[in-house]
Design an enzyme around this catalytic site. Structure first.
Site, short mmCIF file in Angstrom:
data_model
loop_
_atom_site.label_atom_id
_atom_site.label_comp_id
_atom_site.label_asym_id
_atom_site.label_seq_id
_atom_site.Cartn_x
_atom_site.Cartn_y
_atom_site.Cartn_z
N CYS A 1 30.15 30.84 45.50
CA CYS A 1 30.90 32.10 45.00
C CYS A 1 30.65 32.95 45.16
O CYS A 1 31.47 34.12 45.55
CB CYS A 1 30.55 31.75 43.20
N HIS B 1 31.01 37.92 39.62
CA HIS B 1 30.39 38.54 40.67
C HIS B 1 31.46 39.83 41.94
O HIS B 1 32.08 39.58 41.89
CB HIS B 1 30.16 37.31 41.95
#
Ligand SMILES: NC(=O)c1ccc[n+]([C@@H]2O[C@H](COP(=O)([O-])OP(=O)(O)OC[C@H]3O[C@@H](n4cnc5c(N)ncnc54)[C@H](OP(=O)(O)O)[C@@H]3O)[C@@H](O)[C@H]2O)c1
Length: 365
Positions: A160, A253
């Protein structure tokens, strides 16, 4: 593209955080229908609703079509495989056990699309970001030979943390990026946690995420590599250094990136390339594909997690603050949803790509 028959899918590790995300993304999917859910012995034999009782982490209800489905044991491989055309893998077990069980499913002629890192460095397993490297699917032929299968194989999606910057490297390929210094600011859902479960993260930053810096530096090289002689060979001439910090954010993120190019372009050229960038999912209009993969935001204070993380249902990435740097050529900020584009959503897009290319089919054909 319209399918004559929906693809029957199973989710192994269906009761965990990523598994729950798969369940919500796959319910009412135009191409897929969930026909099997599997987890550990702790959950097997219970209905899905009972198995996730008290630990359902999604902000929508448990889809009604799966709530009464009996959870199976992931080790009951023949039984699970008999009910599905493919499985999504979201189990959390030791790496060797994950590799073994994913291979075992593939050997029953059940393709596996995995969210796990276990097989990312197996050189005949494609690590897919479908907008960038859909051509890596061709390595599957070599893998099937190794496994002795005709239709079973494993495909994985990358970590990710890299989603917020690797797409830009693909968009800017002709300018030959060769050195990047990155810091990532990673959400707590990346550790499978909420603030209730991890109160120490409120108003805190932890400057360490086990294993994440190595993945952030190395995985881009495989994603941007090429298939040669039945293997994915890493891209050469690209050096990435990265620090990963856990920050008090639930989802999303953020990456702060400094970049050098062999052929440094103008800022306008870079933005134009981002706006124009598209790949197989956009060209084929796949069900989970964002219309515009990379959104460049002009405002000085964007991208922001609260405003931008859900861009195009969390499947697009947002970029801003591109500007010249005094040490590197340019710097910018990227943002991606870690459990959607970065985990289950990215894996569903991989599976759609594999269906559209004919690698995943209904077992009835
Ligand atoms: N969370 C994220 O954003 C994220 C992002 C990228 C990758 N990942 C990776 O995705 C995987 C799943 O993460 P998660 O956060 O969803 O984990 P999780 O919430 O802990 O769920 C783990 C799942 O695996 C099952 N499981 C655990 N041990 C097992 C065993 N010995 N045998 C059979 N099944 C077992 C669990 O079943 P029970 O419920 O029955 O115990 C559950 O379904 C991990 O490898 C993680 O590193 C997570």
């Amino acid at each position: 593209m319209k399918l004559d028959k929906k693809i029957k899918v199973g989710i192994i590790g269906a009761t965990g955080m990523v598994g729950q995300r798969f369940v919500t993304l796959l319910s009412n999917h135009p191409w897929f229908e969930i026909t099997a859910l599997a987890a550990s012995k702790r959950s097997s034999g219970k209905t899905y609703k009972e198995a996730v009782s008290g630990r359902w982490k999604m902000d929508v209800e448990i889809p009604s079509e799966v709530s009464e489905l009996k959870v199976m044991d992931i080790h009951d491989i023949d039984n699970v495989s008999s009910k599905v055309d493919m499985v999504f893998s979201a189990v959390d077990m030791p790496k060797e056990e994950i590799m073994q069980i994913e291979d075992d499913y593939a050997k029953t002629e059940t393709p596996v699309v995995s969210n796990n890192s276990a097989h990312r460095w197996t050189d005949d397993v494609p690590m897919l970001m479908p907008e960038i490297n859909d051509d890596h699917c061709k390595v599957i032929e070599a893998q099937k030979k190794r496994l002795g299968t005709t239709r079973g194989f494993v495909a994985v999606k990358p970590n990710c943390s890299i989603q917020a910057y690797v797409p830009l490297l693909a968009a800017w390929d002709e300018y030959e990026p060769y050195e990047l210094a990155i810091s990532t600011y990673q959400a707590i859902s990346g550790a499978g946690k909420t603030f209730k479960e991890w109160p120490e993260m409120v108003e805190n930053i932890i400057p360490y995420i086990g294993g994440e810096e190595e993945k952030s530096e190395k995985e881009p090289l495989k994603v941007l590599g090429e298939v040669k002689d039945g293997k994915v060979v890493n891209k050469e001439g690209l050096a990435i250094t990265c620090q990963c910090l856990r920050v008090p954010v639930l989802n999303g993120h953020t990456a702060s990136v400094f970049i050098k190019f062999k052929n440094p372009p103008q800022k306008e050229d870079l933005i134009k390339k981002l706006n124009e960038f598209k790949g197989f999912p956009q060209n084929e209009n796949l069900p989970s594909a964002p219309k515009q993969f990379i959104h460049y935001l002009q405002e000085d204070d964007r991208p922001q997690v609260k405003l931008d993380v859900d861009c195009e249902k969390g499947m697009a990435i947002s970029v801003g603050r591109l500007r010249e740097d005094s040490v590197y050529d340019f710097k910018f900020i990227g943002l991606a949803h870690n459990t959607l584009r970065g985990a289950a959503g990215g894996a569903v897009l991989c599976a759609e790509t594999l269906v559209a290319k004919g690698y995943i089919k209904s077992k009835a054909f």
